[in-house]
Design a protein around this motif. Sequence first.
Motif, PDB file in Angstrom:
ATOM      1  N   ALA A 283       1.189  12.563  -1.656  1.00 21.91           N
ATOM      2  CA  ALA A 283       1.131  11.118  -1.865  1.00 21.91           C
ATOM      3  C   ALA A 283       0.418  10.421  -0.711  1.00 21.91           C
ATOM      4  CB  ALA A 283       2.531  10.550  -2.042  1.00 21.91           C
TER       5      ALA A 283
ATOM      6  N   LEU B 223      -2.152   8.287  -9.892  1.00 25.99           N
ATOM      7  CA  LEU B 223      -1.545   9.378 -10.665  1.00 25.99           C
ATOM      8  C   LEU B 223      -2.011  10.768 -10.223  1.00 25.99           C
ATOM      9  CD1 LEU B 223      -1.298   7.992 -14.288  1.00 25.99           C
ATOM     10  CD2 LEU B 223       0.464   8.203 -12.583  1.00 25.99           C
TER      11      LEU B 223
ATOM     12  N   ALA C  35      11.457  11.042  -7.918  1.00 25.72           N
ATOM     13  CA  ALA C  35      11.930  12.408  -7.689  1.00 25.72           C
ATOM     14  C   ALA C  35      13.413  12.421  -7.365  1.00 25.72           C
ATOM     15  CB  ALA C  35      11.137  13.057  -6.560  1.00 25.72           C
TER      16      ALA C  35
ATOM     17  N   LEU D  22       5.654   7.668 -13.744  1.00 23.24           N
ATOM     18  CA  LEU D  22       5.006   6.939 -12.655  1.00 23.24           C
ATOM     19  C   LEU D  22       4.008   5.922 -13.223  1.00 23.24           C
ATOM     20  CD1 LEU D  22       4.633   6.611  -9.605  1.00 23.24           C
ATOM     21  CD2 LEU D  22       2.903   8.371  -9.689  1.00 23.24           C
TER      22      LEU D  22
ATOM     23  N   TYR E  67       0.824  -1.213   0.000  1.00 22.85           N
ATOM     24  CA  TYR E  67       0.000   0.000   0.000  1.00 22.85           C
ATOM     25  C   TYR E  67       0.858   1.263   0.000  1.00 22.85           C
ATOM     26  CZ  TYR E  67       0.933  -0.284   5.003  1.00 22.85           C
ATOM     27  OH  TYR E  67       1.546  -0.374   6.211  1.00 22.85           O
TER      28      TYR E  67
ATOM     29  N   ILE F 277       6.932   7.511  -6.097  1.00 18.36           N
ATOM     30  CA  ILE F 277       7.100   8.915  -6.503  1.00 18.36           C
ATOM     31  C   ILE F 277       8.346   9.509  -5.858  1.00 18.36           C
ATOM     32  CG2 ILE F 277       5.584   9.949  -4.732  1.00 18.36           C
ATOM     33  CD1 ILE F 277       5.937  11.124  -8.349  1.00 18.36           C
ATOM     34  N   LEU F 278       8.634   9.080  -4.616  1.00 14.40           N
ATOM     35  CA  LEU F 278       9.849   9.575  -3.967  1.00 14.40           C
ATOM     36  C   LEU F 278      11.091   9.103  -4.705  1.00 14.40           C
ATOM     37  CD1 LEU F 278       9.583   9.477  -0.105  1.00 14.40           C
ATOM     38  CD2 LEU F 278      10.087  11.387  -1.610  1.00 14.40           C
TER      39      LEU F 278
ATOM     40  N   THR G 291       2.484   4.000  -3.978  1.00 10.06           N
ATOM     41  CA  THR G 291       2.437   5.345  -4.567  1.00 10.06           C
ATOM     42  C   THR G 291       3.500   6.249  -3.959  1.00 10.06           C
ATOM     43  OG1 THR G 291       0.065   4.995  -4.677  1.00 10.06           O
ATOM     44  CG2 THR G 291       0.860   7.183  -5.190  1.00 10.06           C
ATOM     45  N   ILE G 292       3.556   6.281  -2.610  1.00 14.40           N
ATOM     46  CA  ILE G 292       4.508   7.168  -1.940  1.00 14.40           C
ATOM     47  C   ILE G 292       5.947   6.806  -2.291  1.00 14.40           C
ATOM     48  CG2 ILE G 292       5.346   7.973   0.286  1.00 14.40           C
ATOM     49  CD1 ILE G 292       2.685   7.615   1.447  1.00 14.40           C
TER      50      ILE G 292
END
Lengths: 190, 194
Positions: free
Chosen positions: B76, B103, A81, A116, A70, A77-78, A73-74
């Motif tokens: 996020a 997204l 980046a 992503l 879960y 994206i980290l 996503t976090i």
Amino acid sequence: MTYFIIIISAIFVNNIVLSQFLGICPFLGVSKKISTGIGMTGAVTFVMVIATIVTYFIQEFILEKFGITYLQTISFILVIAALVQLVEIVLKKVSPPLYQALGVFLPLITTNCAILGVAIMTVSRDYNLIEAVIFSASSAVGFGLALITFAGIREQLDLVNVPKGMQGAPIALVVAGLLAMAFMGFAGLV
Amino acid sequence: MNQWKNFSKGFFKDNPVFVMLLGMCPTLGVTSSAINGLGMGLATTFVLVMSNIVVALVKDFIPEKVRIPSFIVIIASFVTVVEMVMQAYLPALFEALGLFIPLIVVNCLVLGRAEAFASKNTLGSSVVDGLGMGLGFSMALTMLGAVRELFGSGKIFGLSLFSESYGMLIFVLAPGAFIALGYLTAFINKVRKA
């Protein structure tokens, strides 16, 4: 054969921009000239392949192993980046000419949803590492194909007399729609 | 600052979709029907308001240099909340929106408001700004979804207006998204200036 299908599907049939709607911001934003389109494509290809490989390992060895998917996503994206920053620093040191060519586009890439999106799609389709690399590379090629074709059309579009209300974004969107229609001709290929 | 002006700017004057062209990926990707557009819009509104609140509260503690990564982590987290809640209570919508829920993190609208507004303004104004922008975004998505659904299948919000056989399938497919948004943008700009 599976690899071949992945390539054709990612470039033409399920083109990431024109049929999946990922990476629309750079598609509309940096498509005024062919040369900037090429630069953006280079930067996206570079980051997309590396990001997909890194997120693949994170999913496999950290998220799934500890049962914390879960946090996908976090963490993704980290990582993306941080990766963009890292690529920028390394490129600056190792290959100044390449940095000159791609430099301005790199910061824009963090918020490019295609990166992503491809990372998440790779994971959700259960690709192995080779398939993931092939999928991300051909997605980037598909992005480049759409972007550069569109930039070519927009260069021509500067020369025509567009009705006042349609100038700017509206005409670009309609052109993109016609381009998407052309790409629909590839449907059913695989 | 006049709060009403701050709220209403998201609908017409600075509409995120039609005027600022932000958040185009979900705008085009999920609007094959009005209800999907509305769902996506409200999910984004929630994330936008919550992240604006947190950013406005912690803005003084975040060092200048790491503010963008910090904003992304805040956003996020709320996206993950939305993802889990939606999966639990609205599984059909979750299926329909699919990839576009995670997204929301890279939706330039959300990061854009955090950076351009919430990191410079008070808590109250940031909430109002997030609500206005989010609802403006929802309005645009619902409009686009309704247009595509109507021309594509003769329905609005699933209510049949004319026979589906008169519908133009192209509006439900990918090219229709671009074309409908193009003409809708031209129309809104015309109305906005008039």
